[in-house]
Design an enzyme around this catalytic site. Structure first.
Site, PDB file in Angstrom:
ATOM      1  N   ASP A 263      -5.462  -6.366   5.988  1.00 32.01           N
ATOM      2  CA  ASP A 263      -6.646  -5.605   5.586  1.00 32.01           C
ATOM      3  C   ASP A 263      -7.783  -6.581   5.254  1.00 32.01           C
ATOM      4  O   ASP A 263      -8.916  -6.460   5.734  1.00 32.01           O
ATOM      5  CB  ASP A 263      -6.265  -4.771   4.346  1.00 32.01           C
ATOM      6  CG  ASP A 263      -7.336  -3.787   3.936  1.00 32.01           C
ATOM      7  OD1 ASP A 263      -8.329  -3.639   4.675  1.00 32.01           O
ATOM      8  OD2 ASP A 263      -7.190  -3.158   2.875  1.00 32.01           O
TER       9      ASP A 263
ATOM     10  N   TYR B 225       0.826  -1.211   0.000  1.00 33.83           N
ATOM     11  CA  TYR B 225       0.000   0.000   0.000  1.00 33.83           C
ATOM     12  C   TYR B 225       0.862   1.264   0.000  1.00 33.83           C
ATOM     13  O   TYR B 225       0.387   2.350  -0.308  1.00 33.83           O
ATOM     14  CB  TYR B 225      -0.944   0.036   1.217  1.00 33.83           C
ATOM     15  CG  TYR B 225      -2.056  -0.996   1.161  1.00 33.83           C
ATOM     16  CD1 TYR B 225      -2.240  -1.791   0.044  1.00 33.83           C
ATOM     17  CD2 TYR B 225      -2.925  -1.162   2.226  1.00 33.83           C
ATOM     18  CE1 TYR B 225      -3.240  -2.739  -0.009  1.00 33.83           C
ATOM     19  CE2 TYR B 225      -3.942  -2.101   2.187  1.00 33.83           C
ATOM     20  CZ  TYR B 225      -4.095  -2.895   1.076  1.00 33.83           C
ATOM     21  OH  TYR B 225      -5.102  -3.832   1.025  1.00 33.83           O
TER      22      TYR B 225
ATOM     23  N   ASP C  47      -3.736 -18.050   2.235  1.00 39.01           N
ATOM     24  CA  ASP C  47      -4.937 -18.678   1.652  1.00 39.01           C
ATOM     25  C   ASP C  47      -5.530 -19.687   2.632  1.00 39.01           C
ATOM     26  O   ASP C  47      -6.762 -19.777   2.800  1.00 39.01           O
ATOM     27  CB  ASP C  47      -4.630 -19.332   0.290  1.00 39.01           C
ATOM     28  CG  ASP C  47      -3.252 -19.976   0.217  1.00 39.01           C
ATOM     29  OD1 ASP C  47      -2.454 -19.794   1.173  1.00 39.01           O
ATOM     30  OD2 ASP C  47      -2.969 -20.677  -0.758  1.00 39.01           O
TER      31      ASP C  47
ATOM     32  N   ASP D 174     -11.091  -7.918   7.907  1.00 42.30           N
ATOM     33  CA  ASP D 174     -12.497  -7.731   7.521  1.00 42.30           C
ATOM     34  C   ASP D 174     -13.240  -9.059   7.554  1.00 42.30           C
ATOM     35  O   ASP D 174     -14.383  -9.138   8.006  1.00 42.30           O
ATOM     36  CB  ASP D 174     -12.596  -7.151   6.103  1.00 42.30           C
ATOM     37  CG  ASP D 174     -12.732  -5.638   6.129  1.00 42.30           C
ATOM     38  OD1 ASP D 174     -12.487  -5.042   7.197  1.00 42.30           O
ATOM     39  OD2 ASP D 174     -13.077  -5.056   5.088  1.00 42.30           O
TER      40      ASP D 174
ATOM     41  N   LYS E 217       2.883 -15.483   2.656  1.00 40.54           N
ATOM     42  CA  LYS E 217       2.771 -16.249   1.408  1.00 40.54           C
ATOM     43  C   LYS E 217       4.197 -16.613   1.008  1.00 40.54           C
ATOM     44  O   LYS E 217       4.693 -16.249  -0.067  1.00 40.54           O
ATOM     45  CB  LYS E 217       2.056 -15.378   0.356  1.00 40.54           C
ATOM     46  CG  LYS E 217       1.662 -16.117  -0.907  1.00 40.54           C
ATOM     47  CD  LYS E 217       0.541 -17.113  -0.723  1.00 40.54           C
ATOM     48  CE  LYS E 217       0.261 -17.859  -2.011  1.00 40.54           C
ATOM     49  NZ  LYS E 217      -0.619 -19.037  -1.809  1.00 40.54           N
TER      50      LYS E 217
END
Ligand code: NAD
Length: 359
Positions: free
Chosen positions: A250, A144, A226, A254, A194
């Protein structure tokens, strides 16, 4: 008697209503436990644009830094949308304050509160087992904040890229926060990455393994992102502290918040290397219900509990607030966002009063 000074950013929409109830709760807990709270109002968000022409007036960060902690209601609304210049948009103020206060750690607990299993989209038996996850998200690094590029190619049309970068320093400081938190909770850290694909994740894992040796009293595991996304819906009870980089955090935070059932119940904390931390509900300013005494103040009230615990070290006081919330919900008192058909429906102010009484 201990004294604490708190910056209040009431903000827009339902912000002022929910912050009012949080202030009542702080004062009630202060009376019970012998602490004094003083409050400094800080103008930020759409209301600041209306009053002085910009959403993040000069001196906002300095005022917040002069306080022991910051409580934010919510900012934003359609009146100050994307057609407005950046300095008038409330989102600009949110990013600016996080940067100016150096808030690199975002904590989002996702706990199934007692009596709320029916509101969860999880399988009934999974929800009823309960869970209490602390999502620790790195907030000021990664993709980001990396270099962005967009350019024409000769044979593939337009191409774009976003660069993900992490340093050992950035990984180590968020990792330490996660291990320290785990020691205050159930002593387990799950680090999500990852590493089978990304170089950043392999560095992330190396640094986390070094920390895991240092904090050898804390149970540690690696998990691929994942798999983590699946495990949150399959068996959320396995997690205690989950630490991850900015973008994975992020998305996963959520997801974790949604499986609890209501956006109106979830608090958050953003912390840096030193005070003040910033505490806020995870929801926005809910312009559709603003000014109607319908907003659920619980996420903001639980943000106060996080402030007590993480900024002031007041664990018993934090627990008293959390227990009071659980009691009021278990007694069947609900705001409209979490109400079923046969419960006692109350407004914002009454919910605040009931929680104060339960404290
Ligand atoms: P939202 O979270 O404000 O609202 C989504 C839905 O949830 C709405 O139906 C709303 O009524 C409901 N809701 C939210 N909080 C509630 C509460 N406490 N009690 C009962 N119901 C509640 O999200 P949105 O509509 O996408 O955004 C509205 C504005 O808030 C936008 O301007 C957005 O930019 C801003 N926003 C601010 C923050 C922040 O201040 N940190 C965070 C997210 C969104």
């Amino acid at each position: 008697m201990s004294e604490y000074k708190i910056a209040l950013i009431r903000g827009d929409g339902i912000g002022p209503e929910i912050v009012n109830e949080a202030v009542k709760v702080m004062e009630t807990a202060g009376d019970k436990f012998g602490h004094q709270f003083s409050f400094v109002d800080v103008l930020m968000g759409g209301c600041a644009t209306d009053a002085v022409g910009v959403s993040y007036p000069a001196g906002t960060a300095e005022t917040c830094k002069s306080c022991d902690a910051v409580l934010l209601g919510a900012v934003g609304g359609p009146k100050w949308g994307s057609d407005k210049p950046a300095e008038q948009r409330p989102e600009t103020a949110l990013l600016a304050i996080r940067k100016d206060l150096g808030l690199f750690t975002n904590l989002r607990p996702a706990a199934m509160r007692k009596g709320m299993a029916d509101a969860s989209p999880l399988k009934k038996e999974t929800a009823e087992q309960g869970f209490d996850i602390m999502m620790v998200r790195e907030l000021t690094g990664g993709i980001y904040f990396g270099k962005r590029n967009r350019y024409e190619t000769e044979d593939r049309g337009i191409e774009a890229s976003d660069l993900m970068t992490y340093s050992e320093l950035e990984i180590e400081r968020i990792g330490r926060k996660a291990f320290e938190l785990a020691r205050l909770r159930r002593n387990k850290v799950t680090s999500v990455d990852k590493a089978n694909v990304l170089a950043c994740s392999r560095l992330w894992r190396e640094v986390m393994h070094r920390l895991a040796e240092e904090y050898s009293d804390v149970e540690y595991e690696d998990m691929l992102v994942d798999n983590c996304a699946m495990q949150i819906v399959r068996n959320p009870g396995q997690f205690d502290v989950v630490v991850t980089e900015n973008m994975f955090g992020d998305i996963l935070s959520d997801e974790a918040s949604q499986v609890t059932g209501s956006i109106g119940l979830l608090p958050s904390a953003s912390l840096g290397a030193s005070a003040p931390g910033l505490y806020e509900p995870i929801h926005g300013s809910a312009p559709d219900i603003a000014g109607q005494n319908k907003a659920n103040p619980i996420a903001t009230i639980l943000s106060v509990a996080m402030m007590f615990r993480y900024s002031f070290g007041l664990s018993a006081e934090a627990q008293a607030i959390e227990d009071a919330v659980d009691k009021v919900l278990a007694d069947g008192w609900h705001t409209a966002d979490i109400a079923g058909s046969d419960e006692q429906l109350v407004g914002t102010d009454k919910m605040g009063e009931l929680i104060c009484k339960a404290i």
